[in-house]
Design an enzyme around this catalytic site. Structure first.
Site, PDB file in Angstrom:
ATOM      1  N   TYR A   1      -3.759  -0.707   9.700  1.00  0.00           N
ATOM      2  CA  TYR A   1      -3.625  -1.065   8.272  1.00  0.00           C
ATOM      3  C   TYR A   1      -2.185  -0.828   7.811  1.00  0.00           C
ATOM      4  CZ  TYR A   1      -4.564  -0.917   3.206  1.00  0.00           C
ATOM      5  OH  TYR A   1      -4.549  -1.117   1.844  1.00  0.00           O
TER       6      TYR A   1
ATOM      7  N   SER B   1       0.833  -1.210   0.000  1.00  0.00           N
ATOM      8  CA  SER B   1       0.000   0.000   0.000  1.00  0.00           C
ATOM      9  C   SER B   1       0.860   1.250   0.000  1.00  0.00           C
ATOM     10  CB  SER B   1      -0.907   0.022   1.216  1.00  0.00           C
ATOM     11  OG  SER B   1      -1.602   1.255   1.266  1.00  0.00           O
TER      12      SER B   1
HETATM   13  P1  NDP Z   1     -11.639  -4.578  -3.376  1.00  0.00           P
HETATM   14  O1  NDP Z   1     -12.423  -4.383  -2.136  1.00  0.00           O
HETATM   15  O2  NDP Z   1     -12.050  -3.864  -4.609  1.00  0.00           O
HETATM   16  O3  NDP Z   1     -11.527  -6.141  -3.718  1.00  0.00           O
HETATM   17  C1  NDP Z   1     -11.108  -6.990  -2.719  1.00  0.00           C
HETATM   18  C2  NDP Z   1     -10.909  -8.361  -3.292  1.00  0.00           C
HETATM   19  O4  NDP Z   1     -10.298  -9.157  -2.288  1.00  0.00           O
HETATM   20  C3  NDP Z   1     -12.190  -9.049  -3.673  1.00  0.00           C
HETATM   21  O5  NDP Z   1     -11.927  -9.964  -4.710  1.00  0.00           O
HETATM   22  C4  NDP Z   1     -12.572  -9.759  -2.380  1.00  0.00           C
HETATM   23  O6  NDP Z   1     -13.377 -10.918  -2.562  1.00  0.00           O
HETATM   24  C5  NDP Z   1     -11.216 -10.194  -1.897  1.00  0.00           C
HETATM   25  N1  NDP Z   1     -11.148 -10.352  -0.473  1.00  0.00           N
HETATM   26  C6  NDP Z   1     -11.350  -9.427   0.499  1.00  0.00           C
HETATM   27  N2  NDP Z   1     -11.199  -9.979   1.712  1.00  0.00           N
HETATM   28  C7  NDP Z   1     -10.895 -11.286   1.493  1.00  0.00           C
HETATM   29  C8  NDP Z   1     -10.653 -12.374   2.342  1.00  0.00           C
HETATM   30  N3  NDP Z   1     -10.672 -12.257   3.674  1.00  0.00           N
HETATM   31  N4  NDP Z   1     -10.381 -13.574   1.773  1.00  0.00           N
HETATM   32  C9  NDP Z   1     -10.367 -13.723   0.433  1.00  0.00           C
HETATM   33  N5  NDP Z   1     -10.597 -12.728  -0.425  1.00  0.00           N
HETATM   34  C10 NDP Z   1     -10.868 -11.516   0.108  1.00  0.00           C
HETATM   35  O7  NDP Z   1     -10.136  -4.183  -2.943  1.00  0.00           O
HETATM   36  P2  NDP Z   1      -8.954  -3.526  -3.797  1.00  0.00           P
HETATM   37  O8  NDP Z   1      -8.896  -4.118  -5.143  1.00  0.00           O
HETATM   38  O9  NDP Z   1      -9.064  -2.050  -3.647  1.00  0.00           O
HETATM   39  O10 NDP Z   1      -7.677  -3.964  -2.932  1.00  0.00           O
HETATM   40  C11 NDP Z   1      -6.842  -5.025  -3.323  1.00  0.00           C
HETATM   41  C12 NDP Z   1      -5.525  -4.911  -2.573  1.00  0.00           C
HETATM   42  O11 NDP Z   1      -4.917  -3.656  -2.870  1.00  0.00           O
HETATM   43  C13 NDP Z   1      -5.668  -4.958  -1.052  1.00  0.00           C
HETATM   44  O12 NDP Z   1      -4.597  -5.695  -0.512  1.00  0.00           O
HETATM   45  C14 NDP Z   1      -5.586  -3.498  -0.648  1.00  0.00           C
HETATM   46  O13 NDP Z   1      -5.125  -3.357   0.660  1.00  0.00           O
HETATM   47  C15 NDP Z   1      -4.584  -2.986  -1.675  1.00  0.00           C
HETATM   48  N6  NDP Z   1      -4.599  -1.549  -1.913  1.00  0.00           N
HETATM   49  C16 NDP Z   1      -5.701  -0.942  -2.470  1.00  0.00           C
HETATM   50  C17 NDP Z   1      -5.680   0.420  -2.699  1.00  0.00           C
HETATM   51  C18 NDP Z   1      -6.843   1.141  -3.297  1.00  0.00           C
HETATM   52  O14 NDP Z   1      -6.813   2.402  -3.319  1.00  0.00           O
HETATM   53  N7  NDP Z   1      -7.867   0.461  -3.806  1.00  0.00           N
HETATM   54  C19 NDP Z   1      -4.500   1.247  -2.363  1.00  0.00           C
HETATM   55  C20 NDP Z   1      -3.407   0.495  -1.800  1.00  0.00           C
HETATM   56  C21 NDP Z   1      -3.465  -0.854  -1.598  1.00  0.00           C
HETATM   57  P3  NDP Z   1     -14.996 -10.839  -2.600  1.00  0.00           P
HETATM   58  O15 NDP Z   1     -15.359 -10.195  -3.906  1.00  0.00           O
HETATM   59  O16 NDP Z   1     -15.435 -12.265  -2.526  1.00  0.00           O
HETATM   60  O17 NDP Z   1     -15.400 -10.008  -1.429  1.00  0.00           O
END
Ligand code: NDP
Length: 233
Positions: free
Chosen positions: A142, A128
């Site tokens: 976080y 992140s």
């Molecule tokens: P989203 O909320 O858009 O998507 C999350 C994804 O992860 C979904 O596919 C969800 O599955 C899955 N997921 C969430 N929790 C779990 C769990 N406990 N077990 C299995 N799958 C899980 O998130 P982002 O795409 O925004 O984030 C992806 C990564 O990027 C994360 O690690 C986040 O911390 C990081 N990040 C994001 C930023 C942003 O601005 N968006 C910035 C910096 C880092 P389901 O659809 O089934 O819920």
């Protein structure tokens, strides 16, 4: 022929957002791809239901993907828990859940994946922009979890280097997903903290992950690569 033709990849949390974009990009480049998800079963890709908070489910998902492919070339630790707020609202339960999803799961997945990797294997974790820079209150938990990935990645890089397996972190900046929508209440403030003045599209983060997964990543290991639009400059 795609640059990842013949490769196999597992992306955790690949049903939406950055993970879905990564899975799509790796597939376009020719890789066979499996994803994990928690609730939203994606179509058109091998999808394994596995809550990253459950250590057994994480390991089982890696084993299932590797068994299906016959081996594993690329692991993308993407699934993340995003619990932010005032300290008094972040107690032991929130701590344990965040660390389970953001740190323990990538560690256990990497550990399981390595057994199925050969020379050229890639472990790529999604960190992140707030891992090493804390512009807002409420991010102590976080940020701690994402900073842990940097240390873990360095350790993995050192240990797995002799096997020809690399480990890297990609730190996205604000990326337009359900977790951080570009039209959310904080979006203008967040945009203002980037040098580029905008959110990323998930596909832009996927490009960086795909480059690391391919030949561009061959001599990159232990690195923490910012794809954050200049958020941390
Ligand atoms: P989203 O909320 O858009 O998507 C999350 C994804 O992860 C979904 O596919 C969800 O599955 C899955 N997921 C969430 N929790 C779990 C769990 N406990 N077990 C299995 N799958 C899980 O998130 P982002 O795409 O925004 O984030 C992806 C990564 O990027 C994360 O690690 C986040 O911390 C990081 N990040 C994001 C930023 C942003 O601005 N968006 C910035 C910096 C880092 P389901 O659809 O089934 O819920």
């Amino acid at each position: 022929m795609g640059s990842l033709e013949g490769k196999t990849a597992l992306v955790t949390g690949g049903s939406r957002g950055i993970g879905a974009a990564v899975a799509a990009k790796l597939a376009v480049l020719g890789a066979r791809v499996a994803v994990t998800y928690q609730n939203t079963k994606p179509e058109g890709v091998t999808a394994i239901r596995a809550d990253s908070a459950d250590p057994d489910a994480v390991v089982a998902a890696v084993e299932e993907a590797a068994a299906g492919f016959g081996r594993l070339d690329v692991l993308v630790n993407n699934a993340g828990a995003f619990r932010v707020g005032p300290l008094e609202e972040l107690g032991r339960e929130e701590f344990d859940h965040t660390m389970a999803v953001n740190v323990r799961a990538p560690f256990l997945a990497a550990r399981a994946a390595v057994k199925h990797m050969r020379e050229g294997g890639r472990i790529i974790s999604i960190g992140s922009n707030v891992a090493v820079y804390a512009p807002f209150p409420g991010f102590a938990l976080y940020s701690a979890s994402k900073t842990a990935l940097i240390g873990m990645t360095k350790g993995l890089a050192r240990e797995l280097g002799p096997l020809g397996i690399t480990a890297n972190v990609v730190n996205p900046g604000p990326t337009d997903t359900d977790a951080n929508p570009a039209d959310g209440p904080m979006a203008d403030t967040i945009r203002g903290l980037t040098a580029l003045g905008r959110f990323a599209a998930p596909e832009e983060i996927a490009e960086v992950v795909a480059a690391l997964a391919g030949s561009a990543g061959a001599y990159v290991t232990g690195a923490s690569i910012n794809a954050d639009g200049g958020f941390t400059v």
